[in-house]
Design an enzyme around this catalytic site. Structure first.
Site, PDB file in Angstrom:
ATOM      1  N   SER A 253       1.015  -1.380  -0.460  1.00 17.88           N
ATOM      2  CA  SER A 253      -0.080   0.200   0.394  1.00 17.88           C
ATOM      3  C   SER A 253       0.766   1.492  -0.059  1.00 17.88           C
ATOM      4  O   SER A 253       1.931   1.288   0.688  1.00 17.88           O
ATOM      5  CB  SER A 253      -0.850   0.034   1.149  1.00 17.88           C
ATOM      6  OG  SER A 253      -1.480   0.674   1.355  1.00 17.88           O
ATOM      7  N   LYS A 254       0.500   2.368  -0.704  1.00 14.84           N
ATOM      8  CA  LYS A 254       1.249   3.098  -0.766  1.00 14.84           C
ATOM      9  C   LYS A 254       0.919   4.101   0.716  1.00 14.84           C
ATOM     10  O   LYS A 254       1.433   5.144   0.908  1.00 14.84           O
ATOM     11  CB  LYS A 254       0.438   4.331  -1.922  1.00 14.84           C
ATOM     12  CG  LYS A 254       1.246   5.385  -2.164  1.00 14.84           C
ATOM     13  CD  LYS A 254       1.859   4.761  -3.334  1.00 14.84           C
ATOM     14  CE  LYS A 254       2.313   7.129  -4.275  1.00 14.84           C
ATOM     15  NZ  LYS A 254       4.254   7.198  -3.663  1.00 14.84           N
ATOM     16  N   ARG A 255       0.076   3.960   0.828  1.00 16.20           N
ATOM     17  CA  ARG A 255      -0.414   4.601   2.301  1.00 16.20           C
ATOM     18  C   ARG A 255       0.761   4.262   2.810  1.00 16.20           C
ATOM     19  O   ARG A 255       1.616   5.252   4.276  1.00 16.20           O
ATOM     20  CB  ARG A 255      -1.473   4.165   3.120  1.00 16.20           C
ATOM     21  CG  ARG A 255      -1.979   5.648   3.437  1.00 16.20           C
ATOM     22  CD  ARG A 255      -3.583   4.711   3.962  1.00 16.20           C
ATOM     23  NE  ARG A 255      -4.590   3.796   3.761  1.00 16.20           N
ATOM     24  CZ  ARG A 255      -4.836   3.068   3.577  1.00 16.20           C
ATOM     25  NH1 ARG A 255      -5.008   2.955   5.561  1.00 16.20           N
ATOM     26  NH2 ARG A 255      -5.368   1.909   3.560  1.00 16.20           N
TER      27      ARG A 255
END
Ligand code: GLU
Length: 488
Positions: A253-255
């Site tokens: 995940s980019k997060r």
């Protein structure tokens, strides 16, 4: 036989993450493998989640990845428009058809009413499922309220009992008890369809034969199949692809700072290396082969090699692939790709990039590591005198000082300052003095690079540095060693 049509259907919510790229790649490979069409559809009906510029980014990323689509918003095709908001008027008539046949119904419950019932369900320890409250409204009254301008949504009318099911090429026959399924919204208050509805309508209208997407949609697919049945349409073949995980516990995940495809490209990972690596996330050719060009992937791709379990994204493995791909570049290709990275550390220094490239190619794993590896050529780094001490090279502080004093006049005489001349002069001087290579070349390398590991050895570095800089660095090293030995 109808020919294969697959689609990649991203929502424009940001960068193309690697799980998305993997889905796009498999979708592309499946179409190409079967001589079919690969279609891009933009699913932007959830306007709140849309990120400005993200649609363009999808086009750019797919092109950068080499996944050319045959139909799509910016290339056209017979089944357009390929952006769902531009198809806005397509969906309501289909929803009304379902209202007519009893497979859907308008719902007038307000957000507040729903919140209240949701809270009450939570208080009872139940998960809220829409209670079919508005299903009881007589059809004529419901239609009148819709026409009067009262806000409404249209919900799918899931049968109270029975089984909804579908067949997945990878996961087999999947069933869900209808009683566990929610009456999802098909058309929202703003008139736009939800994903749940639009994916079915568009896949059908666009003649999609194979739906490839992440396993996060496995649990809703039975509901979609109920819609196909309600319309009397043949459902597509489904292939739900396992998620791409960072590790055993969480999704990529980019997060959490995991890189997107664009990030990897700008870090200096090669497109072909990324694609090769991504292809092996959740798919195996059935043998030990690891290297595939895109054409070879098309050739080798077979859905039987897909794996049900989540795929783990291993950055080190990607880096290993990348280093291998870099090694396989031609010297010219390497030079071209490396030049901007050389410039970051060495721009304007007049260093022979061609020679530097030859020395660096085998040592480059990712291009963004290159500037730090070559910066010593622009600027002598700080270093510890301990570096001169090397048992294997029979080098001590004293022998280093002696060797540098021996080398300085030899190098002062080298003309022209070319690598062969340098090599021949230095080697001859060492031989004539009856010295050994190690105790001379080791301290020379340290004195002019300040590091034990360098692209090329002392001679190559001296050549790249040029005459003045090399001699200045040796003189500085002689001073520094003299001072160190005096105080010792
Ligand atoms: N728009 C959905 C997503 O971005 C695509 C799911 C599908 O391919 O059906 O996750």
């Amino acid at each position: 036989m109808t020919s294969v049509r697959t689609r990649f259907a991203p929502s424009p919510t940001g960068y193309l993450h690697l799980g998305g790229l993997r889905t796009a790649l498999f979708t592309y490979l499946y179409a190409r493998k079967h001589g079919g069409k690969f279609i891009l559809r933009i699913e932007d009906t959830d306007q709140e989640r849309e990120v400005p510029g993200a649609v363009q980014l999808i086009y750019d990323s797919l092109r950068a990845a080499g996944l050319e689509y045959d139909e799509g918003p910016d290339v056209g095709g017979d089944y357009g428009p390929y952006i769902q908001t531009q198809r806005k008027d397509t969906y309501l008539p289909y929803a009304m058809q379902l209202v007519e046949s009893g497979h859907a119904y308008p719902c007038f419950c307000t957000r507040e009413e729903l919140e209240e019932r949701r809270a009450a369900a939570a208080a009872r320890g139940e998960t809220f499922k829409y209670d079919k409250h508005c299903l009881g409204i007589p059809r004529q009254e419901a239609l009148r309220r819709m026409q009067s301008g009262e806000p409404y949504v249209i919900r799918q009318n899931i049968p109270a009992e029975g089984i909804a099911s579908f067949d997945d090429l990878l996961f087999g026959h999947i069933e869900a008890e209808c009683s566990t399924l929610d009456d999802n919204v098909l058309i929202k208050q703003d008139g736009l369809p939800t994903y749940n509805f639009a994916n079915v309508i568009d896949d059908h209208l666009m003649g999609i034969t194979h739906v490839t997407r992440g396993t996060e949609y496995l649990s809703s697919a039975p509901k979609y199949n109920l819609l196909y049945e309600a319309f009397g349409w043949t459902p597509p073949v489904y292939i739900h692809l396992p998620v791409v995980m960072k590790d055993a516990t969480r999704k990529l995940s980019k997060r959490y700072g995991d890189p997107s495809f664009e990030d990897l490209l700008s870090m200096g990972y090669l497109r072909d290396a990324i694609i090769n690596f991504i292809a092996l996330l959740g798919w195996s050719p059935g043998n030990d082969r690891e290297f595939f060009s895109k054409e070879e992937l098309i050739e080798a791709f077979d859905e039987k090699g897909l794996n049900k379990s989540p795929a783990i994204f291993n950055m080190d493995k990607l880096t290993w692939f990348n280093a291998e791909y870099i090694r396989r570049l031609s010297p010219e290709e390497y030079l071209e790709l490396a030049t901007p990275w050389f410039d970051r550390a060495l721009g304007g220094r007049g260093i022979d990039y061609c020679r530097l490239a030859e020395l660096m190619q085998g040592r480059t794993e990712v291009f963004n590591r290159v500037p730090d590896m070559v910066r010593f050529l622009a600027e002598m780094p700080g270093y510890e005198n301990e570096l001169y001490v090397n048992k294997k090279q029979k080098s001590t502080l004293e022998s280093s000082l002696d060797a540098l004093k021996f080398m300085l006049p030899v190098l002062e005489e080298v003309k022209p300052w070319q690598e062969t001349a340098l090599h021949d002069t230095v080697m001859q001087a060492i031989a004539e003095a009856g010295r050994k290579n190690g105790p001379v070349l080791w301290p020379l390398r340290i004195a002019i690079s300040g590091q034990a590991s360098t692209p090329g050895g002392a001679i190559e570095i001296a050549y790249l540095l040029g005459r003045e800089e090399t001699l200045a660095r040796i003189r500085a090293a002689i001073e520094r060693l003299t001072a160190a030995l005096q105080t010792a």
